[in-house]
Scaffold this motif. Structure first.
Motif, PDB file in Angstrom:
ATOM      1  N   CYS A  24       0.829  -1.209   0.000  1.00  0.00           N
ATOM      2  CA  CYS A  24       0.000   0.000   0.000  1.00  0.00           C
ATOM      3  C   CYS A  24       0.862   1.257   0.000  1.00  0.00           C
ATOM      4  O   CYS A  24       0.603   2.204  -0.762  1.00  0.00           O
ATOM      5  CB  CYS A  24      -0.924   0.003   1.219  1.00  0.00           C
ATOM      6  SG  CYS A  24      -2.310  -1.126   1.099  1.00  0.00           S
ATOM      7  N   LEU A  25       1.878   1.286   0.847  1.00  0.00           N
ATOM      8  CA  LEU A  25       2.768   2.435   0.895  1.00  0.00           C
ATOM      9  C   LEU A  25       3.477   2.605  -0.444  1.00  0.00           C
ATOM     10  O   LEU A  25       3.614   3.724  -0.960  1.00  0.00           O
ATOM     11  CB  LEU A  25       3.787   2.272   2.020  1.00  0.00           C
ATOM     12  CG  LEU A  25       4.838   3.386   2.159  1.00  0.00           C
ATOM     13  CD1 LEU A  25       4.173   4.740   2.394  1.00  0.00           C
ATOM     14  CD2 LEU A  25       5.817   3.059   3.294  1.00  0.00           C
ATOM     15  N   GLY A  26       3.913   1.498  -1.022  1.00  0.00           N
ATOM     16  CA  GLY A  26       4.582   1.565  -2.322  1.00  0.00           C
ATOM     17  C   GLY A  26       3.677   2.108  -3.413  1.00  0.00           C
ATOM     18  O   GLY A  26       4.124   2.882  -4.274  1.00  0.00           O
ATOM     19  N   ALA A  27       2.415   1.732  -3.374  1.00  0.00           N
ATOM     20  CA  ALA A  27       1.461   2.257  -4.362  1.00  0.00           C
ATOM     21  C   ALA A  27       1.358   3.770  -4.253  1.00  0.00           C
ATOM     22  O   ALA A  27       1.384   4.492  -5.261  1.00  0.00           O
ATOM     23  CB  ALA A  27       0.092   1.606  -4.163  1.00  0.00           C
ATOM     24  N   ILE A  28       1.247   4.261  -3.023  1.00  0.00           N
ATOM     25  CA  ILE A  28       1.141   5.702  -2.812  1.00  0.00           C
ATOM     26  C   ILE A  28       2.408   6.415  -3.283  1.00  0.00           C
ATOM     27  O   ILE A  28       2.342   7.482  -3.904  1.00  0.00           O
ATOM     28  CB  ILE A  28       0.880   6.011  -1.322  1.00  0.00           C
ATOM     29  CG1 ILE A  28      -0.493   5.469  -0.900  1.00  0.00           C
ATOM     30  CG2 ILE A  28       0.975   7.507  -1.049  1.00  0.00           C
ATOM     31  CD1 ILE A  28      -1.671   6.059  -1.647  1.00  0.00           C
ATOM     32  N   LEU A  29       3.556   5.833  -2.999  1.00  0.00           N
ATOM     33  CA  LEU A  29       4.815   6.435  -3.438  1.00  0.00           C
ATOM     34  C   LEU A  29       4.919   6.463  -4.963  1.00  0.00           C
ATOM     35  O   LEU A  29       5.635   7.302  -5.524  1.00  0.00           O
ATOM     36  CB  LEU A  29       6.003   5.681  -2.836  1.00  0.00           C
ATOM     37  CG  LEU A  29       6.149   5.801  -1.310  1.00  0.00           C
ATOM     38  CD1 LEU A  29       7.254   4.881  -0.801  1.00  0.00           C
ATOM     39  CD2 LEU A  29       6.428   7.246  -0.887  1.00  0.00           C
ATOM     40  N   HIS A  30       4.202   5.560  -5.617  1.00  0.00           N
ATOM     41  CA  HIS A  30       4.124   5.552  -7.082  1.00  0.00           C
ATOM     42  C   HIS A  30       2.916   6.344  -7.578  1.00  0.00           C
ATOM     43  O   HIS A  30       2.542   6.242  -8.751  1.00  0.00           O
ATOM     44  CB  HIS A  30       4.053   4.113  -7.601  1.00  0.00           C
ATOM     45  CG  HIS A  30       5.372   3.411  -7.640  1.00  0.00           C
ATOM     46  ND1 HIS A  30       6.323   3.658  -8.596  1.00  0.00           N
ATOM     47  CD2 HIS A  30       5.905   2.470  -6.823  1.00  0.00           C
ATOM     48  CE1 HIS A  30       7.382   2.888  -8.394  1.00  0.00           C
ATOM     49  NE2 HIS A  30       7.154   2.151  -7.313  1.00  0.00           N
ATOM     50  N   LYS A  31       2.303   7.093  -6.655  1.00  0.00           N
ATOM     51  CA  LYS A  31       1.145   7.944  -6.979  1.00  0.00           C
ATOM     52  C   LYS A  31      -0.045   7.145  -7.496  1.00  0.00           C
ATOM     53  O   LYS A  31      -0.776   7.581  -8.400  1.00  0.00           O
ATOM     54  CB  LYS A  31       1.552   9.037  -7.977  1.00  0.00           C
ATOM     55  CG  LYS A  31       2.691   9.920  -7.465  1.00  0.00           C
ATOM     56  CD  LYS A  31       2.945  11.103  -8.368  1.00  0.00           C
ATOM     57  CE  LYS A  31       4.156  11.909  -7.902  1.00  0.00           C
ATOM     58  NZ  LYS A  31       4.096  12.288  -6.460  1.00  0.00           N
TER      59      LYS A  31
END
Length: 213
Positions: A24-31
């Motif tokens: 989930c955090l990675g998705a957000i960091l990838h916008k």
């Protein structure tokens, strides 16, 4: 388009929760929009300071509404944390999501558990997580990985998610400013899941094409 991924498996301590938060955090960091869905009734909902949505699916009625929202919105990444030792729940969730991933660690016990789960859920994929970074330990772990890959061709994610000590901060009551190693691990976790999702979808399209032909 929505992407629903369920992290399941009967083995407790296989990093399902940590890995779910990492993705989930990675998705957000990838916008990319993302939502973490908690389903384990023995865990407390932790949503403070997190840049992604945290949804409470511990009650069956609430979970049903969330699953309905996934179908209705068709947007973003929906990462569902299954908790451990709930094979009937795993089987039911496998019917409602796009992809089932079974994290496993570098132990004989994990290997035995994920082997049973791969037999139980024919469309699920196993993913080596919290994988050792020490060269000697990685060499031993590689034997476990290769044995599983041989027994289940094309059903083991080939890119392991390596252990990051600071990733435990994802399970704290609040997540305000993740460390750089955790952010890097999150980006890698999302990249692996995204690539796996695309490959899985392509394989499904090819199978449907053969059936039509």
């Amino acid at each position: 388009m929505s992407h629903s991924v369920y992290f399941g498996g009967r083995k407790g301590g296989a990093t399902k929760t940590t890995t779910s938060h990492l993705v989930c955090l990675g998705a957000i960091l990838h916008k990319q929009p993302a939502a973490y869905v908690l389903t384990d009734p023995d865990r407390r909902l932790k949503e403070e300071g997190r840049p992604y949505s945290v949804l409470d699916g511990r009650d069956p009625n609430d979970l049903a509404k969330i699953l309905g929202a996934i179908d209705a919105h068709r947007n973003g990444w929906w990462i569902i944390d299954g908790g451990g030792n709930r094979p009937a729940f795993d089987a039911e969730m496998a019917r409602h999501v796009d992809l089932v991933i079974l994290p496993f660690r570098d132990s004989e016990e994990d290997l035995e558990a994920v082997t049973r789960d791969l037999h139980a859920y024919p469309n699920a994929l196993a993913w080596p997580c919290a994988w050792p970074t020490n060269d000697k330990a990685r060499q031993v772990a590689r034997g476990l990985f290769e044995a599983l890959s041989l027994a289940f061709p094309r059903r083991v994610v080939t890119s392991p998610l390596f252990f990051v000590n600071s990733a435990k901060e994802l399970l704290d009551a609040s997540l305000d400013n993740p460390s750089t190693p955790t952010r890097n691990a999150a980006r890698r976790a999302f990249d692996i899941v995204s690539d796996t999702f695309d490959a899985y979808a392509q394989k499904g399209d090819e199978a449907r094409g053969r059936a039509i032909a």
